[in-house]
Design a protein around this motif. Structure first.
Motif, PDB file in Angstrom:
ATOM      1  N   ALA A   1       0.825  -1.306  -0.104  1.00 45.91           N
ATOM      2  CA  ALA A   1      -0.028  -0.040   0.133  1.00 45.91           C
ATOM      3  C   ALA A   1       0.938   1.006  -0.101  1.00 45.91           C
ATOM      4  CB  ALA A   1      -0.907  -0.068   1.071  1.00 45.91           C
ATOM      5  N   HIS A   2       1.959   1.188   0.725  1.00 47.34           N
ATOM      6  CA  HIS A   2       2.887   2.362   0.800  1.00 47.34           C
ATOM      7  C   HIS A   2       3.801   2.527  -0.470  1.00 47.34           C
ATOM      8  CE1 HIS A   2       2.186   3.889   4.865  1.00 47.34           C
ATOM      9  NE2 HIS A   2       2.041   2.774   5.289  1.00 47.34           N
ATOM     10  N   ASP A   3       4.178   1.220  -0.897  1.00 44.97           N
ATOM     11  CA  ASP A   3       4.954   1.032  -2.063  1.00 44.97           C
ATOM     12  C   ASP A   3       4.447   1.884  -3.380  1.00 44.97           C
ATOM     13  OD1 ASP A   3       7.034   0.609  -0.426  1.00 44.97           O
ATOM     14  OD2 ASP A   3       7.084  -1.674  -1.168  1.00 44.97           O
ATOM     15  N   LEU A   4       3.047   1.193  -3.549  1.00 41.94           N
ATOM     16  CA  LEU A   4       2.427   1.683  -4.641  1.00 41.94           C
ATOM     17  C   LEU A   4       1.361   2.539  -4.762  1.00 41.94           C
ATOM     18  CD1 LEU A   4       1.819  -2.328  -5.795  1.00 41.94           C
ATOM     19  CD2 LEU A   4       3.684  -0.660  -6.520  1.00 41.94           C
ATOM     20  N   ALA A   5       1.068   3.033  -3.515  1.00 39.84           N
ATOM     21  CA  ALA A   5      -0.134   4.059  -3.431  1.00 39.84           C
ATOM     22  C   ALA A   5       0.039   5.426  -4.464  1.00 39.84           C
ATOM     23  CB  ALA A   5      -0.063   4.556  -2.113  1.00 39.84           C
ATOM     24  N   TRP A   6       1.143   5.853  -4.831  1.00 38.82           N
ATOM     25  CA  TRP A   6       1.239   6.881  -5.662  1.00 38.82           C
ATOM     26  C   TRP A   6       0.808   6.704  -7.149  1.00 38.82           C
ATOM     27  CZ3 TRP A   6       4.173   6.772 -10.015  1.00 38.82           C
ATOM     28  CH2 TRP A   6       5.050   5.684 -10.413  1.00 38.82           C
ATOM     29  N   ILE A   7       0.867   5.296  -7.474  1.00 33.86           N
ATOM     30  CA  ILE A   7       0.205   5.025  -8.799  1.00 33.86           C
ATOM     31  C   ILE A   7      -1.261   5.120  -8.829  1.00 33.86           C
ATOM     32  CG2 ILE A   7       0.077   3.173 -10.518  1.00 33.86           C
ATOM     33  CD1 ILE A   7       2.732   1.984  -9.546  1.00 33.86           C
ATOM     34  N   PHE A   8      -1.886   4.516  -7.654  1.00 30.03           N
ATOM     35  CA  PHE A   8      -3.343   4.773  -7.605  1.00 30.03           C
ATOM     36  C   PHE A   8      -3.753   6.131  -7.252  1.00 30.03           C
ATOM     37  CE2 PHE A   8      -2.328   0.065  -7.253  1.00 30.03           C
ATOM     38  CZ  PHE A   8      -2.969  -0.372  -8.087  1.00 30.03           C
ATOM     39  N   LEU A   9      -3.082   7.020  -6.486  1.00 30.47           N
ATOM     40  CA  LEU A   9      -3.519   8.261  -6.295  1.00 30.47           C
ATOM     41  C   LEU A   9      -3.367   8.961  -7.695  1.00 30.47           C
ATOM     42  CD1 LEU A   9      -1.405   9.633  -3.133  1.00 30.47           C
ATOM     43  CD2 LEU A   9      -3.896   9.795  -3.696  1.00 30.47           C
ATOM     44  N   ILE A  10      -2.718   8.710  -8.226  1.00 36.48           N
ATOM     45  CA  ILE A  10      -2.717   9.498  -9.835  1.00 36.48           C
ATOM     46  C   ILE A  10      -3.969   9.088 -10.416  1.00 36.48           C
ATOM     47  CG2 ILE A  10      -1.647   9.626 -12.260  1.00 36.48           C
ATOM     48  CD1 ILE A  10       1.101   9.344 -10.526  1.00 36.48           C
ATOM     49  N   LEU A  11      -4.431   7.824 -10.431  1.00 36.42           N
ATOM     50  CA  LEU A  11      -5.710   7.287 -11.085  1.00 36.42           C
ATOM     51  C   LEU A  11      -6.785   7.843 -10.443  1.00 36.42           C
ATOM     52  CD1 LEU A  11      -4.691   3.434 -11.848  1.00 36.42           C
ATOM     53  CD2 LEU A  11      -4.673   5.434 -13.469  1.00 36.42           C
ATOM     54  N   THR A  12      -6.733   7.769  -9.254  1.00 35.27           N
ATOM     55  CA  THR A  12      -7.965   8.218  -8.466  1.00 35.27           C
ATOM     56  C   THR A  12      -8.052   9.734  -8.618  1.00 35.27           C
ATOM     57  OG1 THR A  12      -6.777   8.701  -6.368  1.00 35.27           O
ATOM     58  CG2 THR A  12      -8.039   6.420  -6.868  1.00 35.27           C
ATOM     59  N   THR A  13      -7.095  10.668  -8.710  1.00 35.59           N
ATOM     60  CA  THR A  13      -7.286  11.806  -8.846  1.00 35.59           C
ATOM     61  C   THR A  13      -7.649  12.139 -10.444  1.00 35.59           C
ATOM     62  OG1 THR A  13      -5.190  12.144  -7.670  1.00 35.59           O
ATOM     63  CG2 THR A  13      -5.864  14.120  -9.125  1.00 35.59           C
ATOM     64  N   ILE A  14      -7.359  11.320 -11.410  1.00 37.45           N
ATOM     65  CA  ILE A  14      -8.011  11.496 -12.688  1.00 37.45           C
ATOM     66  C   ILE A  14      -9.531  11.157 -12.647  1.00 37.45           C
ATOM     67  CG2 ILE A  14      -7.819  10.578 -14.917  1.00 37.45           C
ATOM     68  CD1 ILE A  14      -4.869   9.928 -14.579  1.00 37.45           C
ATOM     69  N   SER A  15      -9.973  10.226 -11.959  1.00 37.79           N
ATOM     70  CA  SER A  15     -11.307   9.724 -11.605  1.00 37.79           C
ATOM     71  C   SER A  15     -12.066  10.942 -11.056  1.00 37.79           C
ATOM     72  CB  SER A  15     -11.392   8.726 -10.576  1.00 37.79           C
ATOM     73  OG  SER A  15     -10.961   7.335 -11.334  1.00 37.79           O
ATOM     74  N   VAL A  16     -11.624  11.400 -10.286  1.00 39.50           N
ATOM     75  CA  VAL A  16     -12.109  12.624  -9.467  1.00 39.50           C
ATOM     76  C   VAL A  16     -12.377  13.885 -10.418  1.00 39.50           C
ATOM     77  CG1 VAL A  16     -12.094  14.623  -7.825  1.00 39.50           C
ATOM     78  CG2 VAL A  16     -11.430  12.166  -7.435  1.00 39.50           C
ATOM     79  N   VAL A  17     -11.245  14.086 -11.081  1.00 37.53           N
ATOM     80  CA  VAL A  17     -11.673  15.540 -12.063  1.00 37.53           C
ATOM     81  C   VAL A  17     -12.345  14.775 -13.355  1.00 37.53           C
ATOM     82  CG1 VAL A  17     -10.377  17.300 -13.360  1.00 37.53           C
ATOM     83  CG2 VAL A  17      -9.583  16.440 -11.001  1.00 37.53           C
ATOM     84  N   TYR A  18     -12.159  13.783 -13.832  1.00 37.28           N
ATOM     85  CA  TYR A  18     -12.402  13.360 -15.141  1.00 37.28           C
ATOM     86  C   TYR A  18     -14.098  13.225 -15.067  1.00 37.28           C
ATOM     87  CZ  TYR A  18     -13.844   9.959 -18.713  1.00 37.28           C
ATOM     88  OH  TYR A  18     -14.640   9.054 -19.570  1.00 37.28           O
ATOM     89  N   GLY A  19     -14.549  12.295 -13.774  1.00 34.99           N
ATOM     90  CA  GLY A  19     -15.867  12.325 -13.611  1.00 34.99           C
ATOM     91  C   GLY A  19     -16.669  13.546 -13.416  1.00 34.99           C
ATOM     92  N   ALA A  20     -16.281  14.737 -13.061  1.00 30.27           N
ATOM     93  CA  ALA A  20     -16.813  15.873 -12.878  1.00 30.27           C
ATOM     94  C   ALA A  20     -17.058  16.252 -14.102  1.00 30.27           C
ATOM     95  CB  ALA A  20     -16.062  16.859 -11.668  1.00 30.27           C
ATOM     96  N   PHE A  21     -15.896  16.647 -14.969  1.00 30.61           N
ATOM     97  CA  PHE A  21     -15.907  17.298 -16.133  1.00 30.61           C
ATOM     98  C   PHE A  21     -16.730  16.336 -17.158  1.00 30.61           C
ATOM     99  CE2 PHE A  21     -12.024  19.607 -14.914  1.00 30.61           C
ATOM    100  CZ  PHE A  21     -12.284  20.852 -15.636  1.00 30.61           C
ATOM    101  N   SER A  22     -16.843  14.972 -17.056  1.00 34.06           N
ATOM    102  CA  SER A  22     -17.693  14.408 -17.959  1.00 34.06           C
ATOM    103  C   SER A  22     -19.175  14.522 -17.647  1.00 34.06           C
ATOM    104  CB  SER A  22     -17.194  12.949 -17.722  1.00 34.06           C
ATOM    105  OG  SER A  22     -16.015  12.428 -18.354  1.00 34.06           O
ATOM    106  N   ALA A  23     -19.508  14.954 -16.361  1.00 35.40           N
ATOM    107  CA  ALA A  23     -21.141  15.148 -16.315  1.00 35.40           C
ATOM    108  C   ALA A  23     -21.233  16.301 -16.683  1.00 35.40           C
ATOM    109  CB  ALA A  23     -21.166  15.013 -14.439  1.00 35.40           C
TER     110      ALA A  23
END
Length: 494
Positions: free
Chosen positions: A272-294
């Motif tokens: 979780a500590h070693d790989l969190a940065w990868i999934f943080l990038i993906l979740t940040t995209i989810s947050v912004v992408y979802g809002a703009f798509s709406a």
């Protein structure tokens, strides 16, 4: 056997009652009785849990019980709850209760619809009470399988395509999950499937954790609308019947965040500590992408579906920040979004049932025609964009404050980018409200439409009460959740 098993026993009894029912009134009677019992049980459990904690009971899990199921592989029917489980069970009961009234007049095959709806809710309840990996996965699958028929038969639009896409993507996620669970079991010595025992006696090497973590996190992340595995969500929500959309977005998607936290991060802390940065990038995209798509959608359900992608992405985002405040905010967001999106989908279904369209370009002047439903939609929108006094504000502020506690540049940049979704959310909510409620009436036929019936008013009022209640009095939930998050983070942050 623990009293928690009633959360599975009651839905099973409901299934038997529905099977024996011979007319629509008996079907409704079974659903209302069962849903009311589940709601009463979850409310009692919440008060019991709070009183036990106040009395000094600091056990990691309460009401634990374990029955040997398949001893050769150390599989048990093991149950127990902490603060996170308690609020998720309460959320599930509220959505099932209000969803019953939202589907009061559903046709055709009402009995069969409620049979599959109840089976889905059985899986949800079982998942939240279980603390054995195999039992959790079994209930997880029970919750997913009915979605195919509920959307494929009772849905609208491209329902066959939506049902198939949703099922295939979620089954793909399940395949990843079972591989991760088997890996966790065997690399930890193949001696137990109990989550607490694995977490506190974890012998999985760090390099093995790094291999298993993506399987489990992505597997659950598919259900939690993790980018780029979110594409099933908008079409699935858009074609599902009202109560299924309520339960799907309100509760079922929360299984994804719950599984990511309880299994992926809790049992594989080094990864979780070693790989969190990868999934943080993906979740940040989810947050912004979802809002703009709406913002660019014209279908009411698709607007809310992409909003759910953004808000569920915010849950995973906050969990990966791994501070007590952010993780508490993540669970609050699960609770808040579940209530808000259920309210949204209920109102959209009621509007569609009258106008037979969800296209905002064809709607207009509804505030004058159906004022109750219109006011409800405004309240849901204000809660969704984070207006103080509603649950959305409390959850999002807790997430962003907790995320900013990480002092490094990467985490703070991600937090600032995610914060922009608040402004974008206000844009699509206010735009939609303006289109459908306050413009001139587009079709003279709309002037003959009626406002909400008693069953619809009851469902909407219950959800509004919960959204406003959590926003006005959030401390009880924050305290219950925060105390449950602490021991999990204690293991993750060793």
């Amino acid at each position: 056997m623990s009293i928690l098993s009633l959360f599975v026993v009651i839905p099973v009894l409901m299934l038997l009652g529905l099977w024996a029912a011979r007319n629509i009134n008996q079907v409704r009677g079974v659903m209302v009785t069962g849903a009311s019992c589940l709601l009463a049980l979850s409310v009692w459990l919440t008060f019991y849990f709070i009183s036990e904690r106040a009395a000094g009971n600091q056990s990691e899990m309460l009401l634990t019980s374990s029955i040997a199921w398949f001893p050769a592989l150390h599989i048990n029917y093991a149950v127990g709850v902490d603060g996170i489980s308690v609020v998720m069970l309460l959320l599930s009961s509220i959505i099932v209760f209000t969803g019953t009234f939202a589907s009061w007049k559903l046709k055709p095959l009402t009995k069969e619809f409620f049979l599959w709806f109840t089976l889905l809710s059985t899986g949800v309840y079982g998942f939240f009470i279980c603390i054995d990996l195999f039992a959790m996965f079994m209930f997880y699958e029970v919750a997913l399988i009915p979605m195919y028929l509920l959307i494929g038969y009772w849905g609208s639009g491209k329902k066959e395509y939506a049902a198939m896409k949703l099922t295939l993507m979620l089954m793909g996620g399940s395949a990843l999950i079972i591989l991760g669970i088997v890996g966790i079991y065997f690399f930890n010595g193949a001696s137990t499937m109990d989550i607490l025992e694995i977490a506190h006696h974890n012998n999985i090497p760090a390099h093995i954790q790094n291999i298993l973590f993506p399987f489990v996190f992505i597997g659950f992340g598919v259900l939690g609308a993790l980018f780029p595995f979110h594409t099933w969500s908008p079409i699935g929500h858009g074609c599902a019947p009202t109560s299924v959309s309520m339960l799907h977005a309100g509760v079922l998607m929360k299984l994804g965040g719950y599984g990511c936290f309880r299994i992926a991060m809790f049992l594989l802390p080094h990864a979780a500590h070693d790989l969190a940065w990868i999934f943080l990038i993906l979740t940040t995209i989810s947050v912004v992408y979802g809002a703009f798509s709406a913002c660019v959608q014209t279908d009411l359900k698709f607007i809310n579906a992409y909003s759910s992608v953004s808000h569920c992405g915010l849950v995973l985002f906050a969990l990966l920040m791994m501070t007590r405040t952010s993780c508490t905010g993540a669970i609050l967001q699960m609770l808040s979004h579940g209530l808000m999106t259920a309210l949204f989908f209920a109102l959209i279904g009621m509007i569609y049932g009258r106008t037979h369209t969800r296209d905002i370009r064809k709607l207009g002047g509804l505030m004058k025609i159906m004022p109750f439903l219109s006011v409800g939609y405004v309240i849901a929108g204000l809660a969704n964009l984070g207006l103080p006094g509603f649950s959305g504000f409390i959850a999002e502020m807790t997430i962003f404050v907790g995320s900013f506690e990480n002092a490094d540049t990467f985490h703070r940049c991600c937090t600032i980018i995610a914060c922009t979704s608040i402004v974008v959310t206000a844009v699509y909510i206010l735009r939609t409200v303006g289109f459908i409620l306050f413009e001139k009436v587009k079709d003279p036929h709309y002037l003959t439409l009626t406002d909400a019936t008693w069953d619809e008013r009851f469902a909407v009022c219950c959800l509004i009460f919960c959204v406003a209640g959590l926003g006005t009095f959030p401390m009880w939930a924050s305290h219950v959740i925060g105390n449950a998050v602490a021991p999990i983070l204690g293991v993750i942050n060793i």
